[in-house]
Design a protein around this motif. Structure first.
Motif, PDB file in Angstrom:
ATOM      1  N   HIS A  49     -40.798  22.408  -7.470  1.00  0.00           N
ATOM      2  CA  HIS A  49     -40.894  21.289  -6.893  1.00  0.00           C
ATOM      3  C   HIS A  49     -40.676  20.101  -7.861  1.00  0.00           C
ATOM      4  O   HIS A  49     -41.323  19.941  -8.944  1.00  0.00           O
ATOM      5  CB  HIS A  49     -42.585  21.014  -6.386  1.00  0.00           C
ATOM      6  CG  HIS A  49     -42.955  22.033  -5.347  1.00  0.00           C
ATOM      7  ND1 HIS A  49     -42.841  21.754  -4.207  1.00  0.00           N
ATOM      8  CD2 HIS A  49     -43.804  23.264  -5.462  1.00  0.00           C
ATOM      9  CE1 HIS A  49     -43.261  22.858  -3.441  1.00  0.00           C
ATOM     10  NE2 HIS A  49     -43.916  23.730  -3.959  1.00  0.00           N
ATOM     11  N   PRO A  54     -36.443  16.874  -3.217  1.00  0.00           N
ATOM     12  CA  PRO A  54     -37.394  17.397  -2.364  1.00  0.00           C
ATOM     13  C   PRO A  54     -37.923  18.786  -2.822  1.00  0.00           C
ATOM     14  O   PRO A  54     -38.821  19.246  -1.846  1.00  0.00           O
ATOM     15  CB  PRO A  54     -36.412  17.630  -0.942  1.00  0.00           C
ATOM     16  CG  PRO A  54     -34.915  17.775  -1.657  1.00  0.00           C
ATOM     17  CD  PRO A  54     -34.910  16.968  -2.876  1.00  0.00           C
ATOM     18  N   LYS A  58     -37.675  23.167  -0.224  1.00  0.00           N
ATOM     19  CA  LYS A  58     -37.563  22.210   0.992  1.00  0.00           C
ATOM     20  C   LYS A  58     -35.905  22.334   1.004  1.00  0.00           C
ATOM     21  O   LYS A  58     -35.316  22.462   2.077  1.00  0.00           O
ATOM     22  CB  LYS A  58     -37.875  21.043   0.674  1.00  0.00           C
ATOM     23  CG  LYS A  58     -37.468  20.079   1.995  1.00  0.00           C
ATOM     24  CD  LYS A  58     -37.942  18.705   1.842  1.00  0.00           C
ATOM     25  CE  LYS A  58     -37.641  17.703   2.811  1.00  0.00           C
ATOM     26  NZ  LYS A  58     -37.913  16.403   2.687  1.00  0.00           N
ATOM     27  N   GLU A  59     -35.209  22.545  -0.211  1.00  0.00           N
ATOM     28  CA  GLU A  59     -33.719  22.682  -0.150  1.00  0.00           C
ATOM     29  C   GLU A  59     -33.280  23.988   0.644  1.00  0.00           C
ATOM     30  O   GLU A  59     -32.233  23.999   1.202  1.00  0.00           O
ATOM     31  CB  GLU A  59     -33.241  22.610  -1.586  1.00  0.00           C
ATOM     32  CG  GLU A  59     -33.263  21.140  -2.001  1.00  0.00           C
ATOM     33  CD  GLU A  59     -32.371  21.071  -3.380  1.00  0.00           C
ATOM     34  OE1 GLU A  59     -31.575  22.187  -3.739  1.00  0.00           O
ATOM     35  OE2 GLU A  59     -32.744  19.959  -3.888  1.00  0.00           O
ATOM     36  N   ARG A  61     -34.883  25.833   2.831  1.00  0.00           N
ATOM     37  CA  ARG A  61     -35.288  25.847   4.247  1.00  0.00           C
ATOM     38  C   ARG A  61     -34.221  24.754   4.972  1.00  0.00           C
ATOM     39  O   ARG A  61     -33.585  25.001   5.907  1.00  0.00           O
ATOM     40  CB  ARG A  61     -36.650  24.928   4.495  1.00  0.00           C
ATOM     41  CG  ARG A  61     -37.771  25.892   4.018  1.00  0.00           C
ATOM     42  CD  ARG A  61     -38.912  25.186   4.711  1.00  0.00           C
ATOM     43  NE  ARG A  61     -39.452  23.925   4.201  1.00  0.00           N
ATOM     44  CZ  ARG A  61     -40.093  23.824   3.130  1.00  0.00           C
ATOM     45  NH1 ARG A  61     -40.692  24.732   2.658  1.00  0.00           N
ATOM     46  NH2 ARG A  61     -40.336  22.487   3.087  1.00  0.00           N
ATOM     47  N   GLU A  62     -33.834  23.662   4.348  1.00  0.00           N
ATOM     48  CA  GLU A  62     -32.735  23.037   5.082  1.00  0.00           C
ATOM     49  C   GLU A  62     -31.327  23.702   4.746  1.00  0.00           C
ATOM     50  O   GLU A  62     -30.721  23.563   5.988  1.00  0.00           O
ATOM     51  CB  GLU A  62     -32.566  21.675   4.298  1.00  0.00           C
ATOM     52  CG  GLU A  62     -33.614  20.506   4.320  1.00  0.00           C
ATOM     53  CD  GLU A  62     -33.616  19.255   3.351  1.00  0.00           C
ATOM     54  OE1 GLU A  62     -32.644  19.443   2.524  1.00  0.00           O
ATOM     55  OE2 GLU A  62     -34.240  18.541   3.482  1.00  0.00           O
TER      56      GLU A  62
END
Length: 234
Positions: A49, A54, A58-59, A61-62
């Protein structure tokens, strides 16, 4: 007459250490004190984190979303390849019950045109997918680029198999028998140059790199105070 003895001042480490952090601030930024003796909380930010982005979770997941979305774009590539690719004419001949299928134009370049059509359309799809991903997230990042590359490869494989399925039947002998002796019919859609499957990935990576270099966010420049400007060596 002697002066009265005065007790020495209390030991204050902050008086000797000008870099001592203020009260309640974490020392070194590594740990955050939670107010209880003997206890220190874990750092609030880390590689998973990041406070400047992000976060790795999150990276990833994107990147997975990008890979799936780009791969589904292979449906468009497959339909366009089947629609735009030139047809390769075949002719069947029979001698008794034995059938032979051969090219009607042995010197034709339709087979090369089939591979070229797939390559050109894949390059265009790579450029469009790179633009869409860049508009979706301008910061870039290694996971996002990997997702774009993987999605392009999966989309090419999907387009290849879909185009073959939409095209003429793979059983050319059955086609020759159905149309009759000496009648021209279309050959099955085939991708002879398997390297064309990498065209989408190559185009997407190149275009995304160019867009990030030209229009991506820039890191702010660090300015030193006037009294701390670095002097050139004498």
């Amino acid at each position: 007459m002697s002066a009265p003895l005065t007790p020495p001042p209390p030991h204050d480490p902050s008086a000797r250490d000008p870099w001592q952090p203020p009260s309640g601030a974490p020392a070194g930024g590594a740990h955050r004190y939670d107010g209880k003796p003997g206890h220190a909380a874990y750092p609030k930010h880390g590689w998973w984190h990041d406070e400047d982005g992000p976060g790795m979770a999150k990276e990833i997941r994107e990147a997975a979303v990008v890979a799936v979305a780009v791969a589904l774009g292979g449906v468009v590539l497959g339909v366009l390849w089947w629609w735009l690719a030139p047809r390769v004419p075949l002719v069947g001949d029979a001698s008794g019950d034995a059938w032979v299928v051969y090219l009607k134009d042995s010197e034709g370049e339709q087979s090369i045109g089939v591979d070229g059509t797939f390559t050109l359309v894949a390059l265009a799809c790579g450029a469009l997918s790179a633009l869409a991903v860049f508009l979706f997230r301008r910061r870039g990042g290694v996971p996002l680029v990997v997702g774009l590359a993987v999605g392009g490869l999966l989309g090419s494989l999907l387009a290849w198999r879909l185009g073959v399925w939409l095209g003429p039947s793979q059983d050319v002998i059955a086609q020759a028998k159905s149309v009759g002796k000496g009648v021209t019919f279309d050959a099955p859609l085939k991708l002879n140059a398997k390297g064309a499957l990498l065209a989408w990935t190559f185009s997407a990576l190149v275009f995304h790199l160019g867009l990030t270099a030209l229009f991506g966010p820039r890191d702010p420049e660090e300015w030193l105070p006037p009294g701390e400007q670095q002097q050139p060596p004498r």
